[in-house]
Enzyme design. Structure first.
Site, PDB file in Angstrom:
ATOM      1  N   HIS A 171      18.999 -37.713  -4.256  1.00  0.00           N
ATOM      2  CA  HIS A 171      17.861 -37.027  -3.624  1.00  0.00           C
ATOM      3  C   HIS A 171      17.105 -36.082  -4.558  1.00  0.00           C
ATOM      4  O   HIS A 171      16.077 -35.526  -4.189  1.00  0.00           O
ATOM      5  CB  HIS A 171      18.295 -36.304  -2.333  1.00  0.00           C
ATOM      6  N   GLN A 212      20.458 -32.339 -12.196  1.00  0.00           N
ATOM      7  CA  GLN A 212      19.053 -31.950 -12.412  1.00  0.00           C
ATOM      8  C   GLN A 212      18.437 -32.634 -13.624  1.00  0.00           C
ATOM      9  O   GLN A 212      17.224 -32.631 -13.775  1.00  0.00           O
ATOM     10  CB  GLN A 212      18.934 -30.427 -12.578  1.00  0.00           C
ATOM     11  N   CYS A 260      21.472 -23.670  -1.840  1.00  0.00           N
ATOM     12  CA  CYS A 260      22.539 -23.046  -1.045  1.00  0.00           C
ATOM     13  C   CYS A 260      22.318 -21.545  -0.934  1.00  0.00           C
ATOM     14  O   CYS A 260      22.685 -20.936   0.062  1.00  0.00           O
ATOM     15  CB  CYS A 260      23.894 -23.262  -1.689  1.00  0.00           C
ATOM     16  N   GLY A 302      25.886 -35.224  -5.240  1.00  0.00           N
ATOM     17  CA  GLY A 302      26.326 -34.458  -6.398  1.00  0.00           C
ATOM     18  C   GLY A 302      27.551 -33.605  -6.099  1.00  0.00           C
ATOM     19  O   GLY A 302      28.459 -33.488  -6.931  1.00  0.00           O
ATOM     20  N   SER A 334      22.892 -37.287  -8.401  1.00  0.00           N
ATOM     21  CA  SER A 334      22.545 -37.263  -6.981  1.00  0.00           C
ATOM     22  C   SER A 334      21.194 -37.949  -6.784  1.00  0.00           C
ATOM     23  O   SER A 334      20.243 -37.680  -7.522  1.00  0.00           O
ATOM     24  CB  SER A 334      22.476 -35.804  -6.523  1.00  0.00           C
ATOM     25  N   ASN A 344      20.089 -25.616 -12.583  1.00  0.00           N
ATOM     26  CA  ASN A 344      19.184 -25.862 -11.457  1.00  0.00           C
ATOM     27  C   ASN A 344      18.364 -24.637 -11.061  1.00  0.00           C
ATOM     28  O   ASN A 344      17.405 -24.758 -10.311  1.00  0.00           O
ATOM     29  CB  ASN A 344      19.982 -26.346 -10.242  1.00  0.00           C
TER      30      ASN A 344
HETATM   31  C1  LIG Z   1      23.049 -28.926 -10.507  1.00  0.00           C
HETATM   32  C2  LIG Z   1      23.399 -29.412  -9.137  1.00  0.00           C
HETATM   33  N1  LIG Z   1      24.628 -29.890  -8.914  1.00  0.00           N
HETATM   34  C3  LIG Z   1      24.997 -30.357  -7.709  1.00  0.00           C
HETATM   35  C4  LIG Z   1      24.124 -30.334  -6.642  1.00  0.00           C
HETATM   36  C5  LIG Z   1      24.583 -30.860  -5.309  1.00  0.00           C
HETATM   37  O1  LIG Z   1      24.075 -32.149  -5.091  1.00  0.00           O
HETATM   38  P1  LIG Z   1      24.034 -32.754  -3.615  1.00  0.00           P
HETATM   39  O2  LIG Z   1      23.013 -31.985  -2.854  1.00  0.00           O
HETATM   40  O3  LIG Z   1      23.680 -34.194  -3.811  1.00  0.00           O
HETATM   41  O4  LIG Z   1      25.410 -32.611  -3.053  1.00  0.00           O
HETATM   42  C6  LIG Z   1      22.825 -29.826  -6.823  1.00  0.00           C
HETATM   43  C7  LIG Z   1      21.883 -29.719  -5.683  1.00  0.00           C
HETATM   44  O5  LIG Z   1      21.257 -28.683  -5.472  1.00  0.00           O
HETATM   45  C8  LIG Z   1      22.456 -29.358  -8.108  1.00  0.00           C
HETATM   46  O6  LIG Z   1      21.230 -28.860  -8.349  1.00  0.00           O
END
Ligand SMILES: Cc1ncc(COP(=O)(O)O)c(C=O)c1O
Length: 389
Positions: A206, A184, A333, A71, A204, A156
């Site tokens: 995962h 999400q 994060c 993502g 994404s 998220n």
């Molecule tokens: C809304 C959203 N965007 C982007 C990401 C990032 O995705 P990835 O972990 O595959 O880089 C996440 C992951 O936490 C997410 O929740």
């Protein structure tokens, strides 16, 4: 002690069927899809079949899908790619402007900050107290040099769904490109990309019981953007790098499982029940000491964000972890750090509510019994911590 994973918004366990197809792919398909010999052709076929399967599920053309590392890369590519293309189109005369929101994932926000450091302009639109952004505010932020609007599909941290169709339609009327981070939302809301007024979308693997390190960027045919990674001719010269074939094959399986009608409807229903059970049990056991963060109706079914007054987030998370209950303070994060979530800040929640918020997120393997058990454990911990203070 049974471990209860209520942190599926951070990542999800692999679905057994995904493991099976990935193991078979790793064992049997070893070629480089760019090689012209038989092993390469087998890998290319696996890649194309995966792309076709996903395109059929997402309602777009296979050639509109670009495989990425996740993502984050998809978000960065959309933002940087459109901004760069617009700047180059202007003969490097006009540094374009982007519109996004204050509640995006850091993959969007930090990419925007980088664009600002490069001289591009960015407007960050504020949400309401429920974490929802209004189409009027997005439109009011548009400028003559706006090249892209990026608004996430579902948040998220608090789960709030954004009015993407409304925003996309208004943005399109103004001739501006539209990106949505649907990481999400995939598998939890119906998505038919060709019918949505959007030009780019990020996904994404995962987050939907697929492997880590694999993602997708949807780029509508005709929407102008510049690649982010240069090198070989992979992905029609739009994303260089030898493809993660087994990961992509696993992603296609995960997309199929997550979006297949019967399974998807039953899954959404169950997730909603788990969420409802945890929330109502917490209310019953803790009364006025709990408050819901996010939109009461327009939310993703798998996310519940709650503040427990008087109990700091880290303290609750640590105690829950000791009881085998996995939860989070917000995005993966920011979890582990003591910073108050940028999403809750943007929603202008008071400090007490923001510093006591916990995100529970549900998925494969969770049950209503787990929600009942967890509610009891949470209530016990909350009462203990509150009376100790
Ligand atoms: C809304 C959203 N965007 C982007 C990401 C990032 O995705 P990835 O972990 O595959 O880089 C996440 C992951 O936490 C997410 O929740």
């Amino acid at each position: 002690m049974e471990r209860i994973n209520f942190d599926h918004a951070a990542t999800t366990p692999l679905h057994p069927a995904v493991i099976d197809v990935m193991v078979a792919s790793m064992r049997d398909v070893y070629g480089n899809p760019s090689s012209v010999h038989a092993a390469g052709r087998e890998a290319k076929l696996a890649l194309n079949q995966a792309r076709d399967r996903i395109a059929a599920r997402l309602g777009c053309k296979p050639q509109e899908l670009i495989f990425t590392s996740g993502g984050s890369e998809s978000d960065n590519t959309a933002l940087y790619g459109v901004a760069m293309a617009a700047w180059l189109k202007s003969g490097k005369q006009v540094k374009p402007h982007l519109v996004t929101t204050q509640i995006e994932h850091h993959a969007v926000l930090h990419a925007c900050e980088r664009l600002e450091r490069l001289g591009f302009e960015v407007t960050y639109v504020a949400p309401d107290e429920f974490g929802q952004v209004q189409a009027d505010d997005i439109v009011a932020a548009l400028q003559p040099n706006t090249c892209l609007v990026s608004v996430m599909y579902g948040n998220n941290e608090v789960g709030t769904l954004q009015p993407i169709e409304q925003i996309g339609a208004r943005v399109r009327e103004r001739g501006v490109l539209m990106h949505t981070d649907a990481v999400q939302a995939l598998g939890l809301v119906p998505l038919h990309l060709a019918s949505l007024p959007i030009d780019f979308a990020s996904f994404s693997a995962h987050k939907i019981n697929g492997p880590k390190g694999v993602g997708l960027l949807y780029a509508r045919t005709g929407a102008a953007w510049d690649p982010y990674l240069y090198g070989g001719n992979q992905e029609r010269k739009r994303r260089a790098g030898t493809e993660n074939v087994a990961g992509i094959v696993g992603f296609a399986e995960a997309v199929e499982l997550a979006t297949s009608d019967a399974e998807s409807a039953a899954k959404i229903e169950l997730l909603g029940q788990i969420r409802h059970t945890l929330w109502t049990e917490l209310c019953a056991q803790l009364g006025a000491h709990v408050v819901l963060n996010g939109h009461p109706e327009q939310g993703l079914p798998h996310i519940l964000n709650v503040s427990f007054s008087g109990v700091p987030t880290e303290s609750l998370l640590m105690n829950l972890d000791m009881e085998g209950i996995l939860a989070a303070s917000g995005s993966a994060c920011t979890s582990g750090s003591l910073e108050v979530s940028h999403v809750l800040q943007a929603m202008r929640l008071d400090h007490e509510r923001a510093r006591t918020a916990v995100r529970f997120s549900f998925g494969l393997g969770n049950t209503i019994e787990q929600a009942q058990f967890a509610a009891h454990q949470i209530a016990t911990i909350v009462t203990r911590v509150r009376t100790r203070r």
